[in-house]
Design a protein around this motif. Structure first.
Motif, PDB file in Angstrom:
ATOM      1  N   ILE A 173      29.288  47.751   3.244  1.00  0.00           N
ATOM      2  CA  ILE A 173      29.494  46.334   3.556  1.00  0.00           C
ATOM      3  C   ILE A 173      30.141  46.267   4.941  1.00  0.00           C
ATOM      4  CG2 ILE A 173      30.547  44.170   2.788  1.00  0.00           C
ATOM      5  CD1 ILE A 173      28.851  45.580   0.597  1.00  0.00           C
ATOM      6  N   TYR A 174      29.584  45.459   5.810  1.00  0.00           N
ATOM      7  CA  TYR A 174      30.150  45.257   7.141  1.00  0.00           C
ATOM      8  C   TYR A 174      31.045  44.027   7.068  1.00  0.00           C
ATOM      9  CZ  TYR A 174      30.124  45.372  12.308  1.00  0.00           C
ATOM     10  OH  TYR A 174      30.479  45.469  13.635  1.00  0.00           O
ATOM     11  N   ALA A 175      32.350  44.253   7.081  1.00  0.00           N
ATOM     12  CA  ALA A 175      33.298  43.137   7.012  1.00  0.00           C
ATOM     13  C   ALA A 175      33.672  42.727   8.430  1.00  0.00           C
ATOM     14  CB  ALA A 175      34.539  43.551   6.237  1.00  0.00           C
ATOM     15  N   THR A 182      31.421  40.165  19.304  1.00  0.00           N
ATOM     16  CA  THR A 182      32.006  41.504  19.329  1.00  0.00           C
ATOM     17  C   THR A 182      32.904  41.631  20.563  1.00  0.00           C
ATOM     18  OG1 THR A 182      30.285  42.512  20.708  1.00  0.00           O
ATOM     19  CG2 THR A 182      29.871  42.427  18.349  1.00  0.00           C
ATOM     20  N   GLY A 183      33.814  42.594  20.499  1.00  0.00           N
ATOM     21  CA  GLY A 183      34.648  42.853  21.669  1.00  0.00           C
ATOM     22  C   GLY A 183      36.050  43.288  21.299  1.00  0.00           C
ATOM     23  N   ALA A 184      36.594  44.161  22.140  1.00  0.00           N
ATOM     24  CA  ALA A 184      37.942  44.655  21.894  1.00  0.00           C
ATOM     25  C   ALA A 184      38.974  43.634  22.384  1.00  0.00           C
ATOM     26  CB  ALA A 184      38.123  45.985  22.617  1.00  0.00           C
ATOM     27  N   PHE A 211      34.632  44.640  14.522  1.00  0.00           N
ATOM     28  CA  PHE A 211      34.852  43.640  15.569  1.00  0.00           C
ATOM     29  C   PHE A 211      36.297  43.785  16.066  1.00  0.00           C
ATOM     30  CE2 PHE A 211      31.410  40.135  15.656  1.00  0.00           C
ATOM     31  CZ  PHE A 211      30.428  41.004  15.181  1.00  0.00           C
ATOM     32  N   GLY A 212      36.395  44.246  17.278  1.00  0.00           N
ATOM     33  CA  GLY A 212      37.706  44.328  17.917  1.00  0.00           C
ATOM     34  C   GLY A 212      38.498  45.597  17.647  1.00  0.00           C
ATOM     35  N   VAL A 213      37.972  46.522  16.870  1.00  0.00           N
ATOM     36  CA  VAL A 213      38.734  47.737  16.563  1.00  0.00           C
ATOM     37  C   VAL A 213      38.752  48.636  17.801  1.00  0.00           C
ATOM     38  CG1 VAL A 213      38.932  49.757  15.081  1.00  0.00           C
ATOM     39  CG2 VAL A 213      38.044  47.600  14.138  1.00  0.00           C
ATOM     40  N   GLY A 232      32.771  49.481  18.322  1.00  0.00           N
ATOM     41  CA  GLY A 232      31.705  49.292  19.291  1.00  0.00           C
ATOM     42  C   GLY A 232      32.185  49.248  20.722  1.00  0.00           C
ATOM     43  N   SER A 233      32.710  48.091  21.124  1.00  0.00           N
ATOM     44  CA  SER A 233      33.011  47.851  22.537  1.00  0.00           C
ATOM     45  C   SER A 233      33.910  48.921  23.152  1.00  0.00           C
ATOM     46  CB  SER A 233      33.663  46.471  22.702  1.00  0.00           C
ATOM     47  OG  SER A 233      32.761  45.478  22.246  1.00  0.00           O
ATOM     48  N   TYR A 234      34.928  49.352  22.411  1.00  0.00           N
ATOM     49  CA  TYR A 234      35.839  50.358  22.944  1.00  0.00           C
ATOM     50  C   TYR A 234      35.063  51.628  23.324  1.00  0.00           C
ATOM     51  CZ  TYR A 234      39.074  54.282  22.830  1.00  0.00           C
ATOM     52  OH  TYR A 234      39.730  55.432  23.131  1.00  0.00           O
TER      53      TYR A 234
HETATM   54  O1  LIG Z   1      32.310  45.820  19.716  1.00  0.00           O
HETATM   55  P1  LIG Z   1      33.230  45.707  18.566  1.00  0.00           P
HETATM   56  O2  LIG Z   1      34.121  44.540  18.683  1.00  0.00           O
HETATM   57  O3  LIG Z   1      33.954  47.003  18.288  1.00  0.00           O
HETATM   58  O4  LIG Z   1      32.338  45.386  17.272  1.00  0.00           O
HETATM   59  C1  LIG Z   1      31.351  46.307  16.759  1.00  0.00           C
HETATM   60  C2  LIG Z   1      30.025  46.007  17.287  1.00  0.00           C
HETATM   61  O5  LIG Z   1      29.982  46.138  18.664  1.00  0.00           O
HETATM   62  C3  LIG Z   1      28.721  46.485  16.669  1.00  0.00           C
HETATM   63  O6  LIG Z   1      28.795  46.696  15.314  1.00  0.00           O
HETATM   64  C4  LIG Z   1      27.763  45.391  17.040  1.00  0.00           C
HETATM   65  C5  LIG Z   1      27.153  45.249  18.241  1.00  0.00           C
HETATM   66  N1  LIG Z   1      26.423  44.108  18.273  1.00  0.00           N
HETATM   67  C6  LIG Z   1      26.589  43.471  17.089  1.00  0.00           C
HETATM   68  C7  LIG Z   1      26.089  42.229  16.668  1.00  0.00           C
HETATM   69  C8  LIG Z   1      26.456  41.793  15.421  1.00  0.00           C
HETATM   70  C9  LIG Z   1      27.245  42.569  14.602  1.00  0.00           C
HETATM   71  C10 LIG Z   1      27.723  43.798  15.010  1.00  0.00           C
HETATM   72  C11 LIG Z   1      27.414  44.254  16.276  1.00  0.00           C
END
Ligand SMILES: O=P(O)(O)OC[C@@H](O)[C@@H](O)c1c[nH]c2ccccc12
Length: 257
Positions: A173-175, A182-184, A211-213, A232-234
């Motif tokens: 599950i993607y919470a 998305t973004g740090a 999201f934001g980790v 992701g972003s980090y």
């Molecule tokens: O960048 P973040 O904030 O660490 O979040 C993860 C994210 O980048 C990755 O899972 C993702 C990239 N694009 C998305 C679009 C929707 C959901 C999730 C994503």
């Protein structure tokens, strides 16, 4: 049970914190040809699974870092056809999860896409712009495959919808931890862990927060409520700035939290 869920549950049973780094396919000095080595690098850091983004011109859920990575990738000439061709050559035991907007896959042909990925390491699919109500566009093609559709549960999903979304999850599950892109570097809601813990209660499948980790402190905090995190972003930013060692160190430490 599909491989993605089996794999994550095995790591969970071993007491690992599940860590799923995200990279943008084709965002590499060598473009899409650099994807296998990026995957090998992340696999070697002990990533639980690897999320591979497909670049798209209109990425509505992406913040600036991922959006720029997508632009770089598209400039490098990345297409979904090329990504699939390269993924066919990648050998890894770490499950890959494709994250794409529907449009590129729709254009490629949904059935062909699933068929072409059948004997690859791709074991999951995240489609942020396909709500549960439209999943029947994809789901029938996945039934006989080892690819799990990963549901996104947002902060605005009411309890009944959360229950519906987590039911029968075949991967994880993607919470989603924020309302937004998305973004740090962002502030989390004060009651976020309560929400995440409730979601974990509802779900049988592993729950990963994303999201934001962007720090070990985040991972440590979310670990109190869920099984792991998506980063992701980090990672995308650090890899783009050639801070590979820092990324490896972060991922290794995070999985032990
Ligand atoms: O960048 P973040 O904030 O660490 O979040 C993860 C994210 O980048 C990755 O899972 C993702 C990239 N694009 C998305 C679009 C929707 C959901 C999730 C994503």
């Amino acid at each position: 049970m599909k491989t993605l869920r089996k794999h994550l549950e095995m790591l969970k049973a071993d007491g690992k914190t599940l860590i799923v780094p995200y990279i943008m396919a084709g965002d590499h000095a060598r473009g899409i040809d650099g994807l296998p080595e990026m995957i090998a690098f992340l696999a070697a850091t002990g990533a639980s699974a690897i999320e591979v983004g497909i670049p798209f011109s209109d990425p509505v859920a992406d913040g600036p870092v991922i959006e720029l990575a997508g632009i770089r990738s598209l400039k490098n000439g990345t297409t979904l056809t090329k990504v699939v061709e390269v993924l066919k050559t990648v050998k890894t035991d770490v499950p890959l999860v494709i994250m794409s907007y529907l449009n590129p896959i729709y254009k490629y042909g949904i059935e062909k896409f699933i068929t072409d990925l059948k004997s690859t390491a791709v074991k999951g699919l995240i489609l942020p712009d396909v709500p549960r109500e439209h999943e029947n566009m994809i789901a029938p093609f996945l039934t006989d495959s080892d690819i799990a559709l990963v549901p996104l549960v947002t902060l605005t999903s009411i309890p009944e919808r959360q229950a519906e979304l987590v039911k029968d999850a075949e991967g994880f599950i993607y919470a989603v931890t924020v309302n937004g892109v998305t973004g740090a570097d962002r502030d989390y809601r004060a009651d976020l862990n309560t929400h995440l813990a409730q979601l974990s209660e509802l779900a049988d499948a592993p729950v990963l927060a994303g999201f934001g980790v962007s720090s070990l402190a985040h991972v440590e905090n979310f670990r109190k409520a869920v099984d792991g995190v998506i980063v992701g972003s980090y990672i995308v930013k650090a890899l783009n700035e050639s801070r590979d060692d820092e990324v490896a160190d972060f991922l290794k430490k995070a999985s032990l939290l």
